[in-house]
Motif scaffolding. Structure first.
Motif, PDB file in Angstrom:
ATOM      1  N   VAL A   1       0.871  -1.175   0.000  1.00 13.23           N
ATOM      2  CA  VAL A   1       0.000   0.000   0.000  1.00 13.23           C
ATOM      3  C   VAL A   1       0.905   1.221   0.000  1.00 13.23           C
ATOM      4  O   VAL A   1       1.838   1.313   0.792  1.00 13.23           O
ATOM      5  N   ARG A   2       0.628   2.157  -0.901  1.00 11.39           N
ATOM      6  CA  ARG A   2       1.412   3.402  -0.987  1.00 11.39           C
ATOM      7  C   ARG A   2       0.492   4.601  -0.809  1.00 11.39           C
ATOM      8  O   ARG A   2      -0.688   4.540  -1.113  1.00 11.39           O
ATOM      9  N   TRP A   3       1.100   5.707  -0.363  1.00  9.69           N
ATOM     10  CA  TRP A   3       0.381   6.977  -0.290  1.00  9.69           C
ATOM     11  C   TRP A   3       1.332   8.073  -0.729  1.00  9.69           C
ATOM     12  O   TRP A   3       2.550   7.956  -0.586  1.00  9.69           O
ATOM     13  N   THR A   4       0.755   9.145  -1.280  1.00  5.36           N
ATOM     14  CA  THR A   4       1.575  10.221  -1.842  1.00  5.36           C
ATOM     15  C   THR A   4       1.570  11.495  -1.004  1.00  5.36           C
ATOM     16  O   THR A   4       2.430  12.343  -1.186  1.00  5.36           O
ATOM     17  N   ALA A   5       0.611  11.637  -0.095  1.00  5.10           N
ATOM     18  CA  ALA A   5       0.579  12.831   0.758  1.00  5.10           C
ATOM     19  C   ALA A   5       1.757  12.791   1.731  1.00  5.10           C
ATOM     20  O   ALA A   5       2.158  11.724   2.196  1.00  5.10           O
ATOM     21  N   ALA A   6       2.313  13.959   2.020  1.00  8.05           N
ATOM     22  CA  ALA A   6       3.470  14.036   2.917  1.00  8.05           C
ATOM     23  C   ALA A   6       3.083  13.620   4.334  1.00  8.05           C
ATOM     24  O   ALA A   6       2.029  14.023   4.818  1.00  8.05           O
ATOM     25  N   PRO A   7       3.877  12.807   4.972  1.00  6.96           N
ATOM     26  CA  PRO A   7       5.108  12.193   4.489  1.00  6.96           C
ATOM     27  C   PRO A   7       4.788  10.938   3.667  1.00  6.96           C
ATOM     28  O   PRO A   7       4.227   9.976   4.175  1.00  6.96           O
ATOM     29  N   ALA A   8       5.133  10.964   2.390  1.00 11.47           N
ATOM     30  CA  ALA A   8       4.826   9.858   1.484  1.00 11.47           C
ATOM     31  C   ALA A   8       5.572   8.598   1.907  1.00 11.47           C
ATOM     32  O   ALA A   8       6.644   8.662   2.503  1.00 11.47           O
ATOM     33  N   GLY A   9       4.976   7.462   1.585  1.00  8.22           N
ATOM     34  CA  GLY A   9       5.621   6.207   1.941  1.00  8.22           C
ATOM     35  C   GLY A   9       4.811   5.015   1.500  1.00  8.22           C
ATOM     36  O   GLY A   9       3.907   5.121   0.671  1.00  8.22           O
ATOM     37  N   GLU A  10       5.152   3.873   2.092  1.00  9.94           N
ATOM     38  CA  GLU A  10       4.452   2.636   1.757  1.00  9.94           C
ATOM     39  C   GLU A  10       4.477   1.687   2.942  1.00  9.94           C
ATOM     40  O   GLU A  10       5.330   1.798   3.829  1.00  9.94           O
ATOM     41  N   MET A  11       3.503   0.767   2.936  1.00 15.17           N
ATOM     42  CA  MET A  11       3.466  -0.317   3.907  1.00 15.17           C
ATOM     43  C   MET A  11       3.438  -1.617   3.122  1.00 15.17           C
ATOM     44  O   MET A  11       2.674  -1.762   2.168  1.00 15.17           O
ATOM     45  N   HIS A  12       4.278  -2.550   3.556  1.00 14.65           N
ATOM     46  CA  HIS A  12       4.392  -3.845   2.894  1.00 14.65           C
ATOM     47  C   HIS A  12       3.998  -4.935   3.887  1.00 14.65           C
ATOM     48  O   HIS A  12       4.500  -4.968   5.014  1.00 14.65           O
ATOM     49  N   VAL A  13       3.098  -5.823   3.460  1.00 16.44           N
ATOM     50  CA  VAL A  13       2.605  -6.900   4.305  1.00 16.44           C
ATOM     51  C   VAL A  13       3.281  -8.205   3.886  1.00 16.44           C
ATOM     52  O   VAL A  13       3.295  -8.548   2.703  1.00 16.44           O
ATOM     53  N   THR A  14       3.830  -8.918   4.860  1.00 10.57           N
ATOM     54  CA  THR A  14       4.393 -10.246   4.622  1.00 10.57           C
ATOM     55  C   THR A  14       3.877 -11.178   5.715  1.00 10.57           C
ATOM     56  O   THR A  14       3.281 -10.720   6.693  1.00 10.57           O
ATOM     57  N   GLY A  15       4.118 -12.455   5.547  1.00 16.61           N
ATOM     58  CA  GLY A  15       3.737 -13.416   6.572  1.00 16.61           C
ATOM     59  C   GLY A  15       3.013 -14.604   5.977  1.00 16.61           C
ATOM     60  O   GLY A  15       2.888 -14.741   4.748  1.00 16.61           O
ATOM     61  N   ARG A  16       2.516 -15.463   6.863  1.00 17.27           N
ATOM     62  CA  ARG A  16       1.723 -16.613   6.425  1.00 17.27           C
ATOM     63  C   ARG A  16       0.869 -17.086   7.590  1.00 17.27           C
ATOM     64  O   ARG A  16       1.141 -16.769   8.751  1.00 17.27           O
ATOM     65  N   GLY A  17      -0.137 -17.863   7.241  1.00 17.32           N
ATOM     66  CA  GLY A  17      -1.057 -18.325   8.273  1.00 17.32           C
ATOM     67  C   GLY A  17      -1.755 -17.148   8.926  1.00 17.32           C
ATOM     68  O   GLY A  17      -2.284 -16.278   8.241  1.00 17.32           O
ATOM     69  N   HIS A  18      -1.725 -17.126  10.255  1.00 20.22           N
ATOM     70  CA  HIS A  18      -2.367 -16.041  11.008  1.00 20.22           C
ATOM     71  C   HIS A  18      -1.348 -15.093  11.625  1.00 20.22           C
ATOM     72  O   HIS A  18      -1.609 -14.481  12.666  1.00 20.22           O
ATOM     73  N   ALA A  19      -0.199 -14.977  10.964  1.00 16.77           N
ATOM     74  CA  ALA A  19       0.840 -14.073  11.457  1.00 16.77           C
ATOM     75  C   ALA A  19       1.348 -13.209  10.310  1.00 16.77           C
ATOM     76  O   ALA A  19       1.700 -13.721   9.250  1.00 16.77           O
ATOM     77  N   SER A  20       1.359 -11.916  10.527  1.00 11.55           N
ATOM     78  CA  SER A  20       1.808 -10.967   9.511  1.00 11.55           C
ATOM     79  C   SER A  20       2.861 -10.039  10.079  1.00 11.55           C
ATOM     80  O   SER A  20       2.879  -9.772  11.278  1.00 11.55           O
ATOM     81  N   ASP A  21       3.702  -9.565   9.201  1.00 13.69           N
ATOM     82  CA  ASP A  21       4.617  -8.475   9.524  1.00 13.69           C
ATOM     83  C   ASP A  21       4.230  -7.306   8.635  1.00 13.69           C
ATOM     84  O   ASP A  21       4.002  -7.482   7.437  1.00 13.69           O
ATOM     85  N   LEU A  22       4.165  -6.139   9.217  1.00 13.57           N
ATOM     86  CA  LEU A  22       3.838  -4.930   8.475  1.00 13.57           C
ATOM     87  C   LEU A  22       5.028  -3.980   8.599  1.00 13.57           C
ATOM     88  O   LEU A  22       5.429  -3.610   9.698  1.00 13.57           O
ATOM     89  N   THR A  23       5.596  -3.635   7.447  1.00 15.05           N
ATOM     90  CA  THR A  23       6.757  -2.745   7.411  1.00 15.05           C
ATOM     91  C   THR A  23       6.348  -1.419   6.786  1.00 15.05           C
ATOM     92  O   THR A  23       5.732  -1.397   5.722  1.00 15.05           O
ATOM     93  N   LEU A  24       6.670  -0.333   7.459  1.00 11.94           N
ATOM     94  CA  LEU A  24       6.388   1.014   6.963  1.00 11.94           C
ATOM     95  C   LEU A  24       7.710   1.647   6.556  1.00 11.94           C
ATOM     96  O   LEU A  24       8.680   1.603   7.308  1.00 11.94           O
ATOM     97  N   THR A  25       7.736   2.215   5.355  1.00  9.04           N
ATOM     98  CA  THR A  25       8.925   2.904   4.856  1.00  9.04           C
ATOM     99  C   THR A  25       8.503   4.269   4.342  1.00  9.04           C
ATOM    100  O   THR A  25       7.557   4.378   3.559  1.00  9.04           O
TER     101      THR A  25
END
Length: 144
Positions: free
Chosen positions: A52-76
């Protein structure tokens, strides 16, 4: 700048929640450190890349990884021109790391429906410091 949090939900559930524009109000305000007005964040989602990306300041993205019922969410953040605003409250710093952490905790609490990480949601089963101090005062009348 990167920040990461674990979420007790399937990656697809996290992605579905993040990609709904009506949910941006729960996390984007933490990034801007502002409570007055929510801009159009310019949200875009790539379900295949779980991004997921957004362009409004501060622009960035969130990336979802994982499997089953466990996820990691990284914001950059891709926008490095963050202008620090004066704190709304004395104990409310405005720095990218703090703001990212607040946004991620908000996403986590909403996706897990845990009512914990978001400052607007109460954590079930957790006693506040004020409640503990009040209980201690009630036990020991000399403490007042």
């Amino acid at each position: 700048m990167h920040a990461k949090i674990g979420i007790n939900a399937a990656p697809q559930a996290v992605m579905n929640w993040l990609s709904r524009p009506e949910n941006t109000r729960h996390w984007f305000a933490h990034l801007r450190h502002a409570a007055e007005e929510m801009p159009d964040v310019g949200l875009s989602a790539d379900a295949g890349a779980m991004l997921v990306r957004w362009t409004a300041a501060p622009a960035g993205e969130m990336h979802v990884t994982g499997r089953g019922h466990a996820s990691d969410l990284t914001l950059t953040f891709s926008d490095t021109g963050h202008v620090v605003e004066p704190p709304v409250e004395e104990m409310s710093p405005d720095d990218p790391q703090t703001n990212a952490g607040n946004a991620l905790r908000s996403v986590k609490s909403h996706v897990e429906n845990a009512e914990g990480g978001d400052p607007d949601m109460h954590t079930r089963g957790v006693v506040s410091k004020e409640e503990v101090e009040e209980m201690n005062r009630d036990k020991d009348p000399a403490a007042t």
